[in-house]
Design a protein around this motif. Structure first.
Motif, mmCIF file in Angstrom:
data_model
loop_
_atom_site.group_PDB
_atom_site.id
_atom_site.type_symbol
_atom_site.label_atom_id
_atom_site.label_comp_id
_atom_site.label_asym_id
_atom_site.label_seq_id
_atom_site.Cartn_x
_atom_site.Cartn_y
_atom_site.Cartn_z
ATOM 1 N N ALA A 291 0.831 -1.212 0.000
ATOM 2 C CA ALA A 291 0.000 0.000 0.000
ATOM 3 C C ALA A 291 0.866 1.263 0.000
ATOM 4 N N PRO A 292 0.383 2.347 -0.607
ATOM 5 C CA PRO A 292 1.148 3.592 -0.597
ATOM 6 C C PRO A 292 1.269 4.179 0.808
ATOM 7 N N LEU A 293 2.427 4.759 1.078
ATOM 8 C CA LEU A 293 2.689 5.468 2.320
ATOM 9 C C LEU A 293 2.541 6.961 2.054
ATOM 10 N N VAL A 294 1.806 7.632 2.934
ATOM 11 C CA VAL A 294 1.552 9.063 2.786
ATOM 12 C C VAL A 294 1.868 9.751 4.116
ATOM 13 N N PHE A 295 2.637 10.816 4.068
ATOM 14 C CA PHE A 295 2.832 11.668 5.247
ATOM 15 C C PHE A 295 2.087 12.977 5.020
ATOM 16 N N TYR A 296 1.522 13.527 6.084
ATOM 17 C CA TYR A 296 0.905 14.845 5.984
ATOM 18 C C TYR A 296 1.487 15.771 7.036
ATOM 19 N N THR A 297 1.575 17.035 6.706
ATOM 20 C CA THR A 297 2.035 18.055 7.644
ATOM 21 C C THR A 297 0.838 18.845 8.155
ATOM 22 N N GLY A 298 1.086 19.615 9.218
ATOM 23 C CA GLY A 298 0.088 20.579 9.653
ATOM 24 C C GLY A 298 0.110 21.801 8.763
ATOM 25 N N SER A 299 -0.884 22.662 8.919
ATOM 26 C CA SER A 299 -0.870 23.941 8.218
ATOM 27 C C SER A 299 0.247 24.811 8.801
ATOM 28 N N TYR A 300 0.528 25.919 8.127
ATOM 29 C CA TYR A 300 1.683 26.739 8.510
ATOM 30 C C TYR A 300 1.529 27.338 9.903
ATOM 31 N N TYR A 301 2.603 27.287 10.663
ATOM 32 C CA TYR A 301 2.720 28.052 11.903
ATOM 33 C C TYR A 301 4.189 28.388 12.089
ATOM 34 N N GLU A 302 4.479 29.374 12.912
ATOM 35 C CA GLU A 302 5.857 29.841 13.079
ATOM 36 C C GLU A 302 6.655 28.821 13.889
ATOM 37 N N SER A 303 7.513 28.088 13.213
ATOM 38 C CA SER A 303 8.378 27.114 13.869
ATOM 39 C C SER A 303 9.530 26.760 12.939
ATOM 40 N N PRO A 304 10.702 27.336 13.158
ATOM 41 C CA PRO A 304 11.851 26.959 12.339
ATOM 42 C C PRO A 304 12.150 25.466 12.413
ATOM 43 N N GLU A 305 11.933 24.853 13.582
ATOM 44 C CA GLU A 305 12.220 23.425 13.730
ATOM 45 C C GLU A 305 11.259 22.584 12.894
ATOM 46 N N TYR A 306 9.985 22.944 12.909
ATOM 47 C CA TYR A 306 9.031 22.179 12.103
ATOM 48 C C TYR A 306 9.288 22.419 10.619
ATOM 49 N N SER A 307 9.652 23.639 10.261
ATOM 50 C CA SER A 307 9.991 23.925 8.867
ATOM 51 C C SER A 307 11.139 23.034 8.403
ATOM 52 N N ASP A 308 12.149 22.854 9.257
ATOM 53 C CA ASP A 308 13.270 21.962 8.915
ATOM 54 C C ASP A 308 12.780 20.522 8.768
ATOM 55 N N MET A 309 11.833 20.112 9.605
ATOM 56 C CA MET A 309 11.282 18.762 9.506
ATOM 57 C C MET A 309 10.558 18.559 8.182
ATOM 58 N N VAL A 310 9.816 19.568 7.744
ATOM 59 C CA VAL A 310 9.096 19.473 6.477
ATOM 60 C C VAL A 310 10.083 19.350 5.317
ATOM 61 N N THR A 311 11.133 20.151 5.360
ATOM 62 C CA THR A 311 12.162 20.063 4.328
ATOM 63 C C THR A 311 12.794 18.677 4.299
ATOM 64 N N ARG A 312 13.097 18.126 5.470
ATOM 65 C CA ARG A 312 13.687 16.800 5.546
ATOM 66 C C ARG A 312 12.713 15.744 5.032
ATOM 67 N N LEU A 313 11.432 15.901 5.361
ATOM 68 C CA LEU A 313 10.428 14.949 4.891
ATOM 69 C C LEU A 313 10.412 14.898 3.371
ATOM 70 N N ARG A 314 10.493 16.044 2.724
ATOM 71 C CA ARG A 314 10.482 16.078 1.265
ATOM 72 C C ARG A 314 11.750 15.436 0.695
ATOM 73 N N GLU A 315 12.870 15.616 1.372
ATOM 74 C CA GLU A 315 14.100 14.956 0.931
ATOM 75 C C GLU A 315 13.972 13.440 1.041
ATOM 76 N N LEU A 316 13.388 12.983 2.123
ATOM 77 C CA LEU A 316 13.203 11.547 2.317
ATOM 78 C C LEU A 316 12.186 10.960 1.333
#
Length: 247
Positions: free
Chosen positions: A160-185
């Motif tokens: 089955a396909p694996l899907v990750f979802y993020t939350g909507s935007y909020y001010e968090s440099p750490e979460y922004s880095d996580m989103v970037t890493r998720l896209r790399e992965l």
């Protein structure tokens, strides 16, 4: 499982009875109808600010998805137990640990993971992408290692396909880095990403709507799930599952 925020947020306009499942019409049949989907996450997947009614419950009630809702508030991707979640809900196990309750004997048509905001707010280490595809090489005490373990585990147990979802935007440099890493992965592991965080058009809503839709910068109300997150997540899930069915 009741959230500690349930009573606090019951009076929010975005949690009015008009948004209760019992008052919503069923959707037209789609590729989602009857699909068996595991949704694994924490408070956002649970619906901590919306009396336990999240997008998962909308998919189940409106789209006839056979949803498994594996959601415990306060838990993280990284394989460290949450003392707070253990005290509040009797289980503080990480996403990594809870995923392993399921194996190939449990058949799913898709697996949907939340990119946990708890890892950002508790300052968990981001870690590095491994050159390996061997799960024994992944440091699950880092966000990246946990994500790689999850991707590997799902690939080995389900077609089955694996899907990750993020939350909507909020001010968090750490979460922004996580989103970037998720896209790399996603490039390495070939999973889908529903990126609500980075979508500027999705996040460009009037302030009055945002106030109705969000109890705080992370947690939607019932209205926020129904009128904002769910339509976008549904469209992207339909696209993902339609692509798989045509392959």
């Amino acid at each position: 499982m009741m959230s500690v925020m349930d009573d606090k947020n019951a009076a929010l306009p975005g949690n009015a009875s008009a948004y209760d499942l019992a008052n919503l019409p069923a959707a037209e049949p789609s590729v989602l109808t009857g699909k068996r989907i595991l949704f694994l996450g924490s408070s956002v997947t649970y619906g901590a600010a919306s009396q336990g009614q999240s997008f998962v419950d909308l998919f189940a009630a409106l789209d006839s998805v056979q949803a498994t809702k594996e959601a415990i508030s306060g838990t993280t991707l990284v394989d460290r137990p949450s003392t707070w979640a253990e005290q509040m809900f009797g289980n503080g196990d990480s996403y990594v640990t809870r995923l392993q309750k399921y194996d190939s004997h449990t058949d799913f048509d898709a697996i949907v993971f939340q990119l946990s905001t708890n890892d950002a707010t508790t300052h968990q280490p981001l870690g590095e992408i491994s050159s390996s595809f061997d799960p024994s090489d992944f440091d699950v005490l880092t966000i990246t290692g946990a994500l790689e373990f999850i991707a590997s585990y799902c690939a080995h147990h389900w077609a089955a396909p694996l899907v990750f979802y993020t939350g909507s935007y909020y001010e968090s440099p750490e979460y922004s880095d996580m989103v970037t890493r998720l896209r790399e992965l996603a490039e390495k592991w070939h999973f889908a990403v529903i990126d609500l965080f980075s979508d500027s058009a999705f996040n460009a809503i009037p302030r009055a709507d945002y106030t109705l839709f969000m109890a705080d910068p992370i947690h939607p109300t019932k209205a926020g799930y129904l009128r904002w997150w769910y339509p976008e997540m549904k469209a992207q899930l339909i696209s993902t599952l339609s692509t798989v069915s045509q392959a």
